[in-house]
Scaffold this active site. Structure first.
Site, PDB file in Angstrom:
ATOM      1  N   GLY A 145       0.789  -1.230  -0.041  1.00 32.41           N
ATOM      2  CA  GLY A 145       0.046   0.142   0.092  1.00 32.41           C
ATOM      3  C   GLY A 145       0.860   1.220  -0.118  1.00 32.41           C
ATOM      4  N   TRP A 195       3.813   1.776  -0.893  1.00 34.20           N
ATOM      5  CA  TRP A 195       4.617   1.675  -2.202  1.00 34.20           C
ATOM      6  C   TRP A 195       3.861   2.416  -3.186  1.00 34.20           C
ATOM      7  CZ3 TRP A 195       3.378  -1.356  -6.724  1.00 34.20           C
ATOM      8  CH2 TRP A 195       3.854  -0.822  -7.782  1.00 34.20           C
ATOM      9  N   HIS A 196       2.403   1.951  -3.209  1.00 36.22           N
ATOM     10  CA  HIS A 196       1.627   2.519  -4.309  1.00 36.22           C
ATOM     11  C   HIS A 196       1.562   4.213  -4.414  1.00 36.22           C
ATOM     12  CE1 HIS A 196      -0.058  -0.537  -6.658  1.00 36.22           C
ATOM     13  NE2 HIS A 196      -0.251  -1.022  -5.596  1.00 36.22           N
ATOM     14  N   GLY A 197       1.874   4.652  -3.113  1.00 30.76           N
ATOM     15  CA  GLY A 197       1.588   6.156  -2.640  1.00 30.76           C
ATOM     16  C   GLY A 197       1.273   6.394  -1.205  1.00 30.76           C
TER      17      GLY A 197
END
Lengths: 77, 405
Positions: B329, B331-333
């Protein structure tokens, strides 16, 4: 007890199945082994047979049957 | 000269076809023109990172030099026989490898609306490749640091912008050899089929769902102020768009790799047929989820079990699922919806495992037939689509962002 039997015992503990007559069963395809089981297997191989196999070593295509695992263990010794 | 996002428009494909034909003829006659491959790689990298995007090109070069030095130093430390192999040096190397990505991800949080100057398209995907190389070097599986091969691996242009995430040892083995002619002919056949399937996915289906359908539904949902069935419609349209867009891109990347004689791993395997959430992650964005499985989840489980951090195996698995997905999560932003998406999938894995254990224990009483299988596929599909609704950020636009009307 020889290495082969030890590996089979470890696998039986993990999956609840006896592979003595099914040495070429694909453990991942039949979903008998998942990532959790895999880690447990690596730790058991380390504890019971002294085989050091890091997680990176674990290529699913090379470790997917009891026969292949036994071969790996024997090669590592 | 125009500048292109990889696989973004027909002209890019024309360039691509022209450029790889000589390479393909070489491969058919048993030779890999490595020098030529490097030249066309540079050409396509310049198409993407040059011109108006030159600043990101500079960032890419700087990033590459930095990671080369880092991996070179770590290999120099770890690869000789009798290396002390200290844990803290390994951790420092991993931290240093992800720092640029962390800076890029955090920048919009501190300077809203601005992107970090060290960022470039595909930085995440190269970071995955660097980190896994460091980890496998530590495990003694990568025994030699070869800067040129490592550079070819990191910059392999068909997969540079969004993966699939290949593995160094696999890539290097492919790159070192030339496939036998019969194998290569099969690869061409598969590659061409992938590219055309990609056209169908990306330029027809994703276009329909994403560009035609979604804006209309979005407008209706916004006009309805608050909850409405339009949100449900948006959820399905968005999910379809996400799948066909990304699967289409991945088919291009894998297809072109095959034509170049490199078997880049597949990214999707009919994910909407999944029977449960674990099955889903074995079929959706596979190279990412396998990366997380192999380099985060399994290592975390290994660490926890070895040091007996939790008493039960179940607790270990559950904690590691949540941490693993939470990291995905992040990592996605750094927004609430990406992080919630990660947590949601972490807990979905926990629930899934609990259910599977319960089912196994009460096998006699729980029916299992075609109908229950269809129901599980239906349920998984909806659980997944709902997670994509969270992921889309549309709920944020709908309920929390300042209303433009």
């Amino acid at each position: 007890m020889d290495d082969k039997q030890t590996v089979l015992d470890i696998l039986q503990d993990l999956t609840g199945e006896d592979f003595s007559d099914n040495l070429d069963e694909d453990l991942f395809a039949s979903a008998l082994l998942d990532s959790m089981g895999t880690v447990q297997l690596l730790l058991d191989l380390q504890d019971k047979l002294g085989v050091q196999a890091p997680v990176s070593e674990f290529d699913r295509n090379e470790w997917n049957t009891p026969a292949k695992i036994i071969a790996k263990v024997e090669a590592a010794k | 000269m125009r500048w292109y996002i990889p696989y973004g428009n027909p002209t890019y494909f024309i360039w691509l076809t022209l450029a790889i034909i000589p390479l393909m003829i070489g491969l058919l006659y048993g030779r890999r023109f490595r020098g030529y491959q490097t030249v066309i790689s540079l050409f396509f990298l310049i198409l993407t990172f040059g011109g108006p995007n030159w600043k990101t090109g500079i960032s890419l070069i700087g990033y590459l030099v930095y990671q080369m030095i880092l991996v070179g130093l770590y290999s120099h430390y770890r690869q000789p026989k009798g290396s002390p192999n200290k844990g803290w040096i390994f951790i420092t190397a991993v931290v240093l490898a992800i720092i640029p990505l962390v800076i890029v991800k955090l920048t919009p949080l501190f300077t809203p609306g601005r992107q970090s100057i060290i960022g470039f398209m595909g930085i995440s995907y190269i970071t995955f490749k660097v980190v896994q190389t460091i980890m496998e070097t530590r495990d003694g599986m990568i025994k030699e640091f070869h800067p040129v091969l490592f550079g070819q691996f990191l910059l392999f242009f068909p997969t540079i912008s969004s993966g699939p995430i290949d593995r160094y040892r696999r890539f290097e083995a492919d790159y070192a050899k030339v496939p036998v002619r019969d194998d290569y002919l099969n690869m061409i056949q598969t590659g061409v089929r992938y590219v055309f399937q990609g056209f169908l996915y990306k330029f027809i289906l994703a276009y329909y769902f994403g560009t035609v359908l979604m804006p209309q539904i979005q407008m209706r949902a916004l006009m309805a102020h608050g909850f409405s069935w339009n949100i449900v419609a948006y959820m399905y349209a968005y999910s379809m768009d996400l799948f066909f867009d990304f699967a289409g891109y991945s088919l291009f990347a894998v297809g072109i790799s095959y034509l170049m004689g490199i078997k880049t791993p597949m990214n999707f395997n009919q994910p909407f047929k999944s029977k449960n959430i674990k099955d889903f992650w074995n079929r959706w964005h596979m190279t990412l989820s396998f990366w997380f499985r192999d380099y985060i989840f399994m290592r975390l489980v290994f660490f926890c079990m070895k040091h007996h951090i939790f008493k039960s195996r179940t607790t270990t698995a559950n904690v590691c699922y949540v941490i693993n997905m939470l990291i995905m999560g992040f990592w996605h932003g750094e927004t609430w919806f990406y992080i919630t998406y990660g947590l949601y999938h972490g807990f979905a894995m926990v629930i899934n495992d609990t259910w599977l254990r319960f089912k196994k224990k009460h096998q006699k009483y729980i029916p299992h037939n075609k109908f229950t299988e269809l129901f599980s596929i239906f349920l998984t599909f909806n659980v997944v689509c709902f997670s994509f609704l969270i992921f889309s950020g549309f709920l944020n636009t709908l309920f929390f962002a300042p209303n433009p009307y």
